[in-house]
Design an enzyme around this catalytic site. Structure first.
Site, short mmCIF file in Angstrom:
data_model
loop_
_atom_site.label_atom_id
_atom_site.label_comp_id
_atom_site.label_asym_id
_atom_site.label_seq_id
_atom_site.Cartn_x
_atom_site.Cartn_y
_atom_site.Cartn_z
N GLN A 217 0.82 -1.20 0.00
CA GLN A 217 0.00 0.00 0.00
C GLN A 217 0.86 1.26 0.00
OE1 GLN A 217 -2.65 -2.23 3.29
NE2 GLN A 217 -3.28 -0.12 3.02
N ARG B 211 -8.41 -1.12 8.25
CA ARG B 211 -9.41 -0.17 7.72
C ARG B 211 -9.73 0.89 8.78
NH1 ARG B 211 -14.19 -1.67 3.44
NH2 ARG B 211 -14.37 0.42 2.66
N CYS B 212 -8.70 1.59 9.18
CA CYS B 212 -8.82 2.37 10.40
C CYS B 212 -7.67 3.36 10.46
CB CYS B 212 -8.73 1.36 11.54
SG CYS B 212 -8.43 2.02 13.14
#
Ligand code: CDP
Length: 789
Positions: A223, A373-374
């Site tokens: 990512q 996801r945070c």
């Protein structure tokens, strides 16, 4: 100590079923790492430890090496010869690439087999014989802190305990005083278990070292390609891999969710193997390797306390937390904040005092603490404050919506400085909650609940009015390993008016290709189809810190707008020259400049683009391009109000989500359909941890949920019909008024679900349930409280 189970029993480390034979998820079109096949490529397979803590007494590679096609077996000792057996983590801790003398968790990489075919590599891995001498295992972080606990990180000279760091924030004295002055207090232990991101695509890479050019190219599931390139250069600079000779390409990756930010040993081994052999080397994880060995999220043991007045005003919050990081701190938090952004935990409420303490702890587990996801630790923070808010509302007998309305930060208080030091940019929390209540028919549902309760039926309504903190971040506070957390965009307009826009972020399925093109199109009046968007190749994209923590829109999205505006400024000068007018006399409408009062005297952006290369003013540089490295002045604070309605089956303890209304506010929206998709996916990723997902270990460190047979991801069958709506409170400092949104729903949903379940059971004496709220847990609570059917 019990004997560890065999690989077949734990279901993960047998090599009999190879990934290619696994039932595959459907995936979109694109080039994934697993699709890359290069001539003469070698394959890597990793031998993993069945023990959670053990000394390695011998590694016998002879049988593996005797298999035709096995090229090499790489051990920790081989890497140690190049000082590559340890690597730094993004939190400045250290992590083994391959162990030299002991393993620290079950499924840890112990050796790697290199072969001409994937299946031969797997056979080779099965043939490596390793002798272990088991050591005492520590899986409970609270026990890890006891004075007699075995010290796990014996590699750290002088380390005498398993404590990693202590971090605290806020005004302790003011908070203690507020608790002394409180008329009512509530206290609750809340555990948020380990969960795994389980992205559709596992991790993997193809490393190719070109001996002639001395250049390393790595196609990998990351990512954050630029940060990885820098880390590789820092780790392997001493063996000749300088940063300009490293190219990281992140092709299509099937989801990341924070799990593809860390550097895993497999990447490093593949790179080392390619450099040593001069051949391309491919490493792809099997599904169960991914779930058992890659970094985990959460694992927060919190004790939260909330103080208030009897009239329903919250006054102060304090939270103490033990954070289980596994055997190394390999999270990817900003350096200044080892507990991430946990201190957003005062949430949407106007609390006057707060204090948080977090202690990081080592245990015999794989690394944990990734931001699933945070925005770093915001999910844990939201869970704590939203549970405590509900607890106090119930305690004082006030409706939990009314209680929230009373305590919300008011719209006129923005920009709002929280008790823990954040400056919230904008918000209207009451409007979002009111909308959710109206959409759902909240008052009628409360009536229905009262009637059902009289009949002995179990129905609950739960609210979560969360505030997020995304867009890390302003360089004065945010860096990872010293790299400031700006992000970037570079736009080039070609002579025919078509464009290429490159960004420092990396989409993993959230549609940057669409939304970034929209941003550039909107700013420059170029059709979206005329804009190519590229990310993920460090040789071409401008330097950026990557995509996680919903930071892309707040950072790179802003950079895209700013770069486009720089281009527009130059375009205006060219237009003035072409129209023989003064710049101040020009007006812009999407796609063209025209002379004020004479709309016919106009130059389109395409005509201007051509002129930039063929007829530009003397003294001006040719070309039409710009770059922006955007350092956000603040974070963005999206928010939302979610209301969940549940029915509970008294016979089985099953929780059924009957309705779920999600009202989100992410400021100005670039693409409503994409945002809607982000929220739907995010809600399902909030439902999973609330009701199904948990990774546990037995006392010997055996993972108990090491495959999808027992790590329960919600499917379409379990997922309720999400109802969504929005309010719009633009960010005052973002160039487009936008806030991030990618993770809001995952962050906000679990607390709404838990609050609904506790609401259904409160009258029975139930005050709290730790997630996941499984049927056996509820069934036991019902039986313990005298409910039978
Ligand atoms: O960093 P990440 O892309 O995961 O998160 P994000 O910035 O919240 O964006 C997720 C997706 O939603 C991207 O495609 C954004 O462009 C889009 N988005 C949008 O259309 N409008 C917003 N206000 C925020 C995000």
């Amino acid at each position: 100590m019990t004997t560890p189970r065999t690989p077949a029993e734990i279901g993960g480390m047998g090599h009999s079923v190879k990934r290619k034979e696994d039932p595959r998820f459907l995936r979109g079109q694109g080039t994934y790492v697993d699709d890359i096949v290069l001539p003469d490529m070698l394959y890597l397979d990793i031998v993993r430890s069945p023990y959670a803590h053990a000394a390695i007494t011998n590694i016998d590679t002879s049988k593996a090496l005797a298999i035709p096609g096995v090229v090499a077996v790489i051990t920790g000792k081989d890497l140690a010869a190049y000082n590559l057996h340890w690597m730094p983590t993004l939190m400045s801790d250290t992590q083994m690439v391959l162990p030299v003398d002991k393993v620290m968790y079950q499924a840890q990489e112990v050796a790697a087999v290199l072969a001409t075919e994937q299946y031969i590599a797997a056979d080779g891995a099965d043939a490596v014989e390793i002798d272990y001498d088991p050591l005492p295992v520590v899986v409970d972080p609270k026990k890890a802190l006891l004075p007699d606990a075995p010290v796990l990180r014996t590699d750290k000279p002088g380390k005498k305990d398993n404590h990693i760091w202590h971090w605290e924030w806020g005004d302790r004295a003011a908070t203690e005083q507020a608790f002394r002055d409180a008329e009512v207090t509530v206290k609750q232990d809340i555990y948020i278990p380990r969960i795994h991101v389980s992205s559709i695509e596992t991790c993997g890479c193809v490393a190719r070292f070109d001996k002639v050019k001395g250049k390393l190219t790595v196609w990998m599931t990351t990512q954050a390609p630029h940060a990885i390139r820098t880390v590789f250069a820092l780790v392997a600079g001493h063996v000749g891999l300088a940063e300009h000779k490293i190219q990281i390409i992140s092709p299509d990756i099937g989801g990341g969710f924070g799990g593809k930010v860390p550097v895993y040993p497999g990447y490093v081994i593949a790179v080392a193997a390619s450099v040593l052999t001069g051949k391309p080397v491919k490493w792809i994880e099997e599904r169960m390797e991914n779930i058992q060995a890659d970094s985990f999220a959460r694992d927060y043991h919190m004790t939260a306390e909330l103080a208030g007045k009897k009239d329903g005003r919250m006054t102060a919050l304090r939270i103490k937390t033990i954070a289980d990081h596994g055997y190394t701190d390999a999270a990817a938090n900003p350096s200044k904040f080892p507990a991430g952004l946990f201190h957003i935990c005062t949430g949407s409420y106007d609390l006057k005092a707060a204090h948080v303490e977090v202690d990081g702890v080592y245990t015999n587990k794989p690394p944990g603490g990734i931001a699933y996801r945070c925005s770093f630790r915001v999910t844990e923070a939201v869970h704590a404050i939203e549970r405590m808010t509900d607890l106090m509302a119930h305690e004082i007998g006030m409706d939990s919506a009314e209680f929230r309305m009373k305590n919300f930060i008011k719209p006129e208080q923005f920009p709002y400085k929280s008790a823990l030091g954040w400056e919230y940019d904008s918000g209207d929390y009451a409007a979002a909650l009111r909308k959710a209540m109206d959409n759902l028919g909240y008052e009628e549902l409360r009536q229905e609940q009262a009637e059902k309760r009289k009949r002995g039926e179990l129905m609950g309504i739960g609210i979560s009015s969360f505030t997020e903190i995304v867009g890390a971040g302003p360089s004065k506070h945010f860096d990872i390993l010293g790299l400031k957390m700006f992000d970037s965009a570079e736009i080039r307009i070609h002579p025919t008016g078509k464009a290429i826009a490159r960004f420092g972020t990396k989409s993993q399925g959230q549609g940057h290709e669409t939304t970034y093109a929209q941003i550039v199109a909107e700013e420059l009046g170029i059709p979206v189809d005329d804009i190519a968007v590229e990310e993920g190749d460090t040789d071409t994209a401008p330097y950026g810190l990557g995509t996680y923590a919903s930071r892309s829109t707040p950072t790179a999205g802003a950079a895209g707008a700013i770069a486009a505006r720089k281009i527009k400024d130059k375009a205006k000068k060219i237009a003035a020259y072409l129209l023989e007018a003064h710049e101040d006399d020009l007006e812009w409408e999407p796609g063209k400049f025209f002379v004020k009062g004479s709309p016919d005297r106009a130059k389109t952006i395409q005509e201007i683009s051509l002129a930039a290369y063929t007829n530009h003013p003397q003294g001006m540089e040719a070309g039409l391009e710009a770059v922006s490295y955007y350092d956000p002045p603040n974070l963005t604070y999206p928010f939302g109000s979610y209301i969940c309605v549940v029915d509970i089956d008294k016979g089985t303890g099953e929780v059924k989500v009957r309705r779920f209304m999600a009202v989100d506010d992410c400021g100005n929206i670039i693409n409503p359909m994409i945002v809607e998709g982000q929220i739907h996916g995010g809600l399902t990723m909030g439902l999973g941890p609330a009701l199904y997902e948990e990774i546990q270990y037995d006392d010997s460190g055996n993972i108990l949920q090491g495959s999808f047979m027992n790590y329960l991801l919600p499917t379409a069958v379990e997922t309720p019909n999400w109802e969504t709506d929005k309010t719009c409170t633009p960010s005052p400092h973002h160039p487009l008024g936008a806030k991030g949104v990618g993770e809001s729903a995952t962050v906000g949903a679990p607390a709404a679900i838990v609050n609904a379940v506790v609401d259904a059971l409160w009258h029975l004496g139930v005050r709290h349930i730790d997630i996941p709220i499984t049927p056996p847990k509820v069934w036991k609570l019902l039986r313990d409280n005298g409910v039978t059917e």
